[in-house]
Design a protein around this motif. Structure first.
Motif, mmCIF file in Angstrom:
data_model
loop_
_atom_site.group_PDB
_atom_site.id
_atom_site.type_symbol
_atom_site.label_atom_id
_atom_site.label_comp_id
_atom_site.label_asym_id
_atom_site.label_seq_id
_atom_site.Cartn_x
_atom_site.Cartn_y
_atom_site.Cartn_z
ATOM 1 N N GLN A 268 -12.425 -36.663 8.145
ATOM 2 C CA GLN A 268 -13.585 -37.137 8.894
ATOM 3 C C GLN A 268 -13.226 -37.285 10.378
ATOM 4 O OE1 GLN A 268 -14.978 -41.264 8.332
ATOM 5 N NE2 GLN A 268 -16.969 -40.347 7.816
ATOM 6 N N ASP A 269 -12.062 -37.849 10.671
ATOM 7 C CA ASP A 269 -11.624 -38.008 12.052
ATOM 8 C C ASP A 269 -11.454 -36.649 12.740
ATOM 9 O OD1 ASP A 269 -11.653 -40.762 11.892
ATOM 10 O OD2 ASP A 269 -9.503 -40.926 11.482
ATOM 11 N N GLU A 270 -10.922 -35.681 12.002
ATOM 12 C CA GLU A 270 -10.764 -34.332 12.563
ATOM 13 C C GLU A 270 -12.119 -33.708 12.872
ATOM 14 O OE1 GLU A 270 -8.426 -31.974 9.874
ATOM 15 O OE2 GLU A 270 -6.681 -33.278 10.087
ATOM 16 N N GLN A 271 -13.085 -33.919 12.000
ATOM 17 C CA GLN A 271 -14.424 -33.373 12.220
ATOM 18 C C GLN A 271 -15.102 -34.049 13.409
ATOM 19 O OE1 GLN A 271 -16.307 -33.792 8.395
ATOM 20 N NE2 GLN A 271 -15.483 -31.856 7.663
ATOM 21 N N ILE A 272 -14.898 -35.345 13.566
ATOM 22 C CA ILE A 272 -15.453 -36.063 14.712
ATOM 23 C C ILE A 272 -14.849 -35.518 16.001
ATOM 24 C CG2 ILE A 272 -15.505 -38.307 15.885
ATOM 25 C CD1 ILE A 272 -15.669 -39.563 13.026
ATOM 26 N N ALA B 170 -16.238 -31.929 16.664
ATOM 27 C CA ALA B 170 -17.628 -31.953 17.138
ATOM 28 C C ALA B 170 -17.690 -32.443 18.578
ATOM 29 C CB ALA B 170 -18.470 -32.848 16.236
ATOM 30 N N SER B 171 -16.914 -33.465 18.899
ATOM 31 C CA SER B 171 -16.896 -33.996 20.260
ATOM 32 C C SER B 171 -16.393 -32.951 21.255
ATOM 33 C CB SER B 171 -16.009 -35.242 20.329
ATOM 34 O OG SER B 171 -16.492 -36.239 19.466
ATOM 35 N N LYS B 172 -15.356 -32.217 20.858
ATOM 36 C CA LYS B 172 -14.832 -31.161 21.727
ATOM 37 C C LYS B 172 -15.866 -30.066 21.948
ATOM 38 C CE LYS B 172 -10.646 -29.805 20.440
ATOM 39 N NZ LYS B 172 -9.400 -29.625 19.684
ATOM 40 N N GLU B 173 -16.574 -29.681 20.904
ATOM 41 C CA GLU B 173 -17.596 -28.641 21.050
ATOM 42 C C GLU B 173 -18.713 -29.097 21.983
ATOM 43 O OE1 GLU B 173 -18.988 -27.158 17.283
ATOM 44 O OE2 GLU B 173 -16.945 -26.888 16.549
ATOM 45 N N ILE B 174 -19.121 -30.349 21.853
ATOM 46 C CA ILE B 174 -20.180 -30.873 22.715
ATOM 47 C C ILE B 174 -19.735 -30.896 24.171
ATOM 48 C CG2 ILE B 174 -21.517 -32.945 23.280
ATOM 49 C CD1 ILE B 174 -21.505 -33.517 20.197
ATOM 50 N N ILE B 175 -18.534 -31.392 24.443
ATOM 51 C CA ILE B 175 -18.074 -31.489 25.835
ATOM 52 C C ILE B 175 -17.889 -30.101 26.444
ATOM 53 C CG2 ILE B 175 -15.580 -31.654 25.467
ATOM 54 C CD1 ILE B 175 -17.512 -33.790 27.958
ATOM 55 N N VAL B 176 -17.431 -29.143 25.665
ATOM 56 C CA VAL B 176 -17.283 -27.775 26.164
ATOM 57 C C VAL B 176 -18.643 -27.209 26.558
ATOM 58 C CG1 VAL B 176 -16.730 -25.396 25.477
ATOM 59 C CG2 VAL B 176 -15.107 -27.229 25.013
ATOM 60 N N LYS B 177 -19.659 -27.426 25.722
ATOM 61 C CA LYS B 177 -21.013 -26.944 26.052
ATOM 62 C C LYS B 177 -21.528 -27.615 27.314
ATOM 63 C CE LYS B 177 -21.624 -24.003 22.822
ATOM 64 N NZ LYS B 177 -21.589 -22.590 23.114
ATOM 65 N N PHE B 178 -21.281 -28.922 27.456
ATOM 66 C CA PHE B 178 -21.728 -29.625 28.656
ATOM 67 C C PHE B 178 -21.031 -29.089 29.901
ATOM 68 C CE2 PHE B 178 -23.375 -33.922 26.803
ATOM 69 C CZ PHE B 178 -24.413 -33.244 26.204
ATOM 70 N N LYS C 184 -14.845 -39.555 26.372
ATOM 71 C CA LYS C 184 -14.772 -40.852 25.687
ATOM 72 C C LYS C 184 -16.144 -41.281 25.202
ATOM 73 C CE LYS C 184 -10.964 -42.630 28.437
ATOM 74 N NZ LYS C 184 -10.614 -43.593 29.495
ATOM 75 N N SER C 185 -17.124 -41.120 26.048
ATOM 76 C CA SER C 185 -18.486 -41.522 25.711
ATOM 77 C C SER C 185 -19.034 -40.699 24.541
ATOM 78 C CB SER C 185 -19.381 -41.367 26.938
ATOM 79 O OG SER C 185 -20.701 -41.686 26.630
ATOM 80 N N ILE C 186 -18.843 -39.392 24.598
ATOM 81 C CA ILE C 186 -19.317 -38.504 23.537
ATOM 82 C C ILE C 186 -18.581 -38.794 22.232
ATOM 83 C CG2 ILE C 186 -19.338 -36.091 22.761
ATOM 84 C CD1 ILE C 186 -19.879 -35.380 25.762
ATOM 85 N N TYR C 187 -17.273 -38.949 22.299
ATOM 86 C CA TYR C 187 -16.488 -39.226 21.093
ATOM 87 C C TYR C 187 -16.960 -40.519 20.435
ATOM 88 C CZ TYR C 187 -12.654 -39.869 17.866
ATOM 89 O OH TYR C 187 -11.925 -40.035 16.721
ATOM 90 N N ARG C 188 -17.152 -41.563 21.249
ATOM 91 C CA ARG C 188 -17.623 -42.842 20.705
ATOM 92 C C ARG C 188 -18.974 -42.692 20.019
ATOM 93 N NH1 ARG C 188 -15.217 -45.788 25.120
ATOM 94 N NH2 ARG C 188 -16.922 -45.023 26.357
ATOM 95 N N ALA C 189 -19.886 -41.958 20.660
ATOM 96 C CA ALA C 189 -21.232 -41.778 20.092
ATOM 97 C C ALA C 189 -21.171 -41.034 18.761
ATOM 98 C CB ALA C 189 -22.120 -41.031 21.076
ATOM 99 N N VAL C 190 -20.391 -39.973 18.704
ATOM 100 C CA VAL C 190 -20.259 -39.203 17.458
ATOM 101 C C VAL C 190 -19.593 -40.062 16.386
ATOM 102 C CG1 VAL C 190 -19.169 -37.182 16.385
ATOM 103 C CG2 VAL C 190 -20.224 -36.966 18.636
ATOM 104 N N ASP C 191 -18.532 -40.749 16.753
ATOM 105 C CA ASP C 191 -17.797 -41.597 15.813
ATOM 106 C C ASP C 191 -18.697 -42.679 15.231
ATOM 107 O OD1 ASP C 191 -15.241 -42.408 14.595
ATOM 108 O OD2 ASP C 191 -15.409 -44.172 15.890
#
Length: 64
Positions: free
Chosen positions: A6-10, A13-21, A37-44
């Protein structure tokens, strides 16, 4: 084992979102640390809230 997956998936997903941004210009490379940090926290938080809700539903016998 499930927690690590689950942590790996979080993280993934966070890395994919930040790359797109970054690609779309919504986040600059200099703003990466705070934005990530903000994106990771939100996804987590979202994943953990969802997992908690599902566990409670299973315990009470409700189906989703």
């Amino acid at each position: 084992m499930k927690r690590m997956n689950q942590d790996e998936q979080i993280l993934r997903a966070s890395k994919e979102i930040i790359v797109k941004f970054i690609e779309t210009g919504r986040v600059s490379p200099t703003g990466f640390p705070e934005a990530f940090k903000s994106i990771y926290r939100a996804v987590d938080e979202t994943v953990k809230q969802s997992a908690t809700s599902e566990a409670l539903d299973e315990e009470s016998g409700e189906a989703t």
